[in-house]
Enzyme design. Structure first.
Site, PDB file in Angstrom:
ATOM      1  N   LYS A 110      -6.654   8.221  -4.660  1.00  0.00           N
ATOM      2  CA  LYS A 110      -7.674   9.057  -5.308  1.00  0.00           C
ATOM      3  C   LYS A 110      -7.392   9.159  -6.798  1.00  0.00           C
ATOM      4  CE  LYS A 110     -10.413  12.107  -2.606  1.00  0.00           C
ATOM      5  NZ  LYS A 110     -10.768  13.440  -2.181  1.00  0.00           N
ATOM      6  N   LYS A 189      -9.673  -2.613   5.590  1.00  0.00           N
ATOM      7  CA  LYS A 189      -9.381  -1.697   6.694  1.00  0.00           C
ATOM      8  C   LYS A 189     -10.617  -0.854   7.023  1.00  0.00           C
ATOM      9  CE  LYS A 189      -7.677   2.422   6.332  1.00  0.00           C
ATOM     10  NZ  LYS A 189      -6.954   3.681   6.182  1.00  0.00           N
ATOM     11  N   LYS A 192     -13.659   5.550   7.044  1.00  0.00           N
ATOM     12  CA  LYS A 192     -14.846   6.313   6.666  1.00  0.00           C
ATOM     13  C   LYS A 192     -15.007   6.297   5.152  1.00  0.00           C
ATOM     14  CE  LYS A 192     -14.044   9.127  10.647  1.00  0.00           C
ATOM     15  NZ  LYS A 192     -13.154  10.209  11.084  1.00  0.00           N
TER      16      LYS A 192
HETATM   17  P1  TYM Z   1      -7.541   9.921  10.777  1.00  0.00           P
HETATM   18  O1  TYM Z   1      -8.457  10.978  11.252  1.00  0.00           O
HETATM   19  O2  TYM Z   1      -7.841   9.254   9.465  1.00  0.00           O
HETATM   20  O3  TYM Z   1      -7.447   8.782  11.849  1.00  0.00           O
HETATM   21  C1  TYM Z   1      -7.146   9.042  13.218  1.00  0.00           C
HETATM   22  C2  TYM Z   1      -6.290   7.911  13.761  1.00  0.00           C
HETATM   23  O4  TYM Z   1      -6.988   6.660  13.645  1.00  0.00           O
HETATM   24  C3  TYM Z   1      -6.145   5.697  13.035  1.00  0.00           C
HETATM   25  N1  TYM Z   1      -6.958   4.739  12.262  1.00  0.00           N
HETATM   26  C4  TYM Z   1      -6.881   3.407  12.389  1.00  0.00           C
HETATM   27  N2  TYM Z   1      -6.127   2.624  13.183  1.00  0.00           N
HETATM   28  C5  TYM Z   1      -6.319   1.292  13.091  1.00  0.00           C
HETATM   29  N3  TYM Z   1      -7.202   0.703  12.255  1.00  0.00           N
HETATM   30  C6  TYM Z   1      -7.970   1.448  11.428  1.00  0.00           C
HETATM   31  N4  TYM Z   1      -8.852   0.859  10.635  1.00  0.00           N
HETATM   32  C7  TYM Z   1      -7.826   2.870  11.470  1.00  0.00           C
HETATM   33  N5  TYM Z   1      -8.420   3.901  10.820  1.00  0.00           N
HETATM   34  C8  TYM Z   1      -7.869   5.036  11.305  1.00  0.00           C
HETATM   35  C9  TYM Z   1      -5.251   6.511  12.111  1.00  0.00           C
HETATM   36  O5  TYM Z   1      -4.074   5.802  11.787  1.00  0.00           O
HETATM   37  C10 TYM Z   1      -4.988   7.737  12.972  1.00  0.00           C
HETATM   38  O6  TYM Z   1      -3.925   7.510  13.859  1.00  0.00           O
HETATM   39  N6  TYM Z   1      -3.617  12.401   8.907  1.00  0.00           N
HETATM   40  C11 TYM Z   1      -4.226  11.930  10.145  1.00  0.00           C
HETATM   41  C12 TYM Z   1      -4.492  13.055  11.125  1.00  0.00           C
HETATM   42  C13 TYM Z   1      -3.286  13.858  11.435  1.00  0.00           C
HETATM   43  C14 TYM Z   1      -2.176  13.449  12.228  1.00  0.00           C
HETATM   44  C15 TYM Z   1      -1.289  14.558  12.249  1.00  0.00           C
HETATM   45  C16 TYM Z   1      -1.861  12.269  12.915  1.00  0.00           C
HETATM   46  C17 TYM Z   1      -3.045  15.126  11.019  1.00  0.00           C
HETATM   47  N7  TYM Z   1      -1.833  15.551  11.504  1.00  0.00           N
HETATM   48  C18 TYM Z   1      -0.062  14.492  12.939  1.00  0.00           C
HETATM   49  C19 TYM Z   1      -0.647  12.229  13.599  1.00  0.00           C
HETATM   50  C20 TYM Z   1       0.239  13.316  13.613  1.00  0.00           C
HETATM   51  C21 TYM Z   1      -5.530  11.260   9.794  1.00  0.00           C
HETATM   52  O7  TYM Z   1      -6.115  11.504   8.763  1.00  0.00           O
HETATM   53  O8  TYM Z   1      -6.038  10.449  10.784  1.00  0.00           O
END
Ligand code: TYM
Length: 320
Positions: A110, A189, A192
């Site tokens: 960002k 990748k 969103k």
């Molecule tokens: P978030 O909401 O961005 O994504 C949720 C999960 O989806 C995985 N992911 C992907 N895996 C493979 N290819 C992709 N293109 C792809 N896009 C997203 C992410 O790696 C994730 O596992 N910070 C986290 C949420 C969170 C969290 C936590 C996760 C908050 N606290 C504690 C684990 C443990 C997040 O923004 O995920």
């Protein structure tokens, strides 16, 4: 084994979320004590409209249930319903070096784009560390983009343990070989924030159109192609069986095919793959009381565990 992971309610889940993470939640719930949550506190760094956040949060719960998360096997809850986690975040924050957070990619990206970042985004990995440590989590199934955050969590747990004695369990990230980084419609990748996602739920015709618009290169049809380098092939592989994937790879290597055929195969396979989840999701929409009850029970169980860990951490550092 305590397995934990979270997903942000920032919009509809996409193929990357499912194949990188959610699919692992469902597999791991069988033999483990799974804790899965909807990270609404994290989502506040981007969703700034109350009604929208509430709706996305409920939607995410229905998505996870429809995809096969079973509340009789795993604990499903909403992050903000466990205030112990926010309290623990402060304890961790006090030992977090600024430089560590400055290196984290969400903030760095960002900043590089000149988008103003707030303190919530900057300290986001500390809240995430707290999510993980509050439940004595051992395994954290995620996509590749979250691995750095789990490293931060391990660092913070290690320095707290070093300063105050063994308090936190050391967690480990778990990623899957072929789907830790699912590509989006443009080959970057799937994310969103890049507007290149293919959603799990929604209007099937519209999704099919999005699939047909996936960018491809302009090499002549007859040219042999290396499947591993092609994002369309990588998407096909998510759905195809081992034999189907091998047959598709052989077709690429032979050449003489059109990308349109592959796109159609991806669209057909994905429709079949998610058909059952789609109908389960429609049922859940007319049974919201059930969804709310699952989340209430989940939060109750989560609070019990987090309360115990928070107490342990407070005693260790002299707050009790
Ligand atoms: P978030 O909401 O961005 O994504 C949720 C999960 O989806 C995985 N992911 C992907 N895996 C493979 N290819 C992709 N293109 C792809 N896009 C997203 C992410 O790696 C994730 O596992 N910070 C986290 C949420 C969170 C969290 C936590 C996760 C908050 N606290 C504690 C684990 C443990 C997040 O923004 O995920």
């Amino acid at each position: 084994m305590r397995v934990l992971s979270g997903i942000q309610p920032t919009g509809r889940p996409h193929w990357g979320n499912y194949f990188g993470a959610i699919r692992q939640y469902i597999e791991l719930q069988e033999e483990n004590d799974g804790f899965y949550f909807i990270a609404d506190l994290h989502a506040l760094t981007t969703v700034r409209e109350a009604e929208m956040l509430r709706q996305y949060t409920l939607d995410s719960a229905m998505d996870l249930l429809a995809l096969g998360l079973d509340p009789n096997k795993a604990t499903l809850f909403v992050q903000s319903q466990v205030p112990e986690v926010s309290e623990l975040t402060w304890l961790l924050m006090t030992g977090t070096p600024m430089g560590l957070l400055e290196r984290c990619h969400a903030y760095k990206e960002k900043k590089a784009k000149g988008i103003p970042a707030d303190a919530g985004l900057f300290t986001y990995p500390v809240l995430m560390a707290s999510d993980i440590l509050a439940y004595d989590s051992q395994v954290v199934p995620v996509g590749e983009d979250q691995v750095q955050h789990i490293e931060v969590c391990r660092d913070l747990a290690g320095s707290f343990n070093h300063a105050f004695g063994e308090t936190f369990v050391m967690p480990k990230a778990k990623t899957l070989d072929h789907s830790a980084k699912v590509p989006g419609t443009d080959g970057q990748k799937m994310s969103k924030s890049y507007s290149n996602t293919l959603p799990l739920f929604g209007d099937v015709k519209k999704i099919r159109k999005q699939i047909m618009r996936i960018t491809t290169d302009s090499r002549p049809m007859d040219d042999p192609k290396e499947p591993e380098d092609d994002h369309l092939f990588q998407l096909y592989r998510l759905f195809g069986s081992a034999e189907q994937t091998e047959a598709m790879a052989a077709m690429y290597r032979r050449g003489g095919f059109g990308y349109g055929e592959v796109k159609k195969a991806v669209a057909d396979a994905s429709e079949t793959y998610f058909a059952e989840a789609r109908s389960r999701r429609a049922e859940l929409e007319s049974n919201l009381d059930y969804v709310h009850e699952v989340l209430r029970n989940g939060a109750e169980r989560a609070r019990e565990v987090a309360g115990e860990v928070l107490g342990r951490a407070q005693r260790a550092c002299g707050l009790r």
